[in-house]
Design an enzyme around this catalytic site. Structure first.
Site: not given
Length: 154
Positions: A22, A69, A118
């Site tokens: 998670h 999530d 990035y």
């Protein structure tokens, strides 16, 4: 072949998705992304490949097995277009439609500046390089949880 699992999900990617917890993130990138140099900083350490598939197809396959999530704002993030942060290229519209279908939500993709993307990708669990040829086909998905009533019991 396995029943109920998209045949395009290879064993290495399925293993990574299963191992993620998670809040861990997985990054889907286009063919121009520096996947090897960024992936060396991730938990997985090397890029995973789903070549010859568009970003939307890869997103759909991954989201067929991985919950997002959606309790946080940035559960799905795209790379901003350089010089035009409010622009939404077609590739991002397609992935956003996949997300909305998978999550049953009208929530839009969050966006981050290229170099911030990035840096966030370096902290991901894994990088998945797609066959996406269009620019800005780069996304970060944050793994959610599966509720107890959704767990298969034998």
């Amino acid at each position: 072949m396995l029943k109920g699992i998209d045949h395009r999900l290879n064993s290495e990617l399925l293993g990574a998705l299963r191992a993620m917890g998670h809040g861990d993130t997985i990054v889907l990138v286009d063919r121009n992304f520096p996947s090897f140099s960024v992936a060396k900083n991730t938990i997985h350490g090397t890029p995973l490949f789903m070549e010859n598939l568009s970003a939307a197809v890869v997103a759909k396959a991954i989201l067929s097995v991985m919950p997002l999530d959606n309790f946080v704002e940035d559960y799905a993030v795209a790379m901003e277009v350089v010089g035009a942060p409010d622009e939404t290229p077609d590739v991002q519209k397609e992935v956003e439609a996949v997300l909305k279908a998978a999550e049953g939500s009208d929530k839009a993709l969050s966006k981050v500046e290229r170099f911030s993307f990035y840096e966030a990708a370096k902290n991901a669990y894994a990088i998945v390089q797609t066959g996406e040829t269009r620019f800005y086909g780069c996304f970060i998905f944050k793994k959610g949880v599966i509720a107890p009533d959704q767990v298969f019991e034998a």
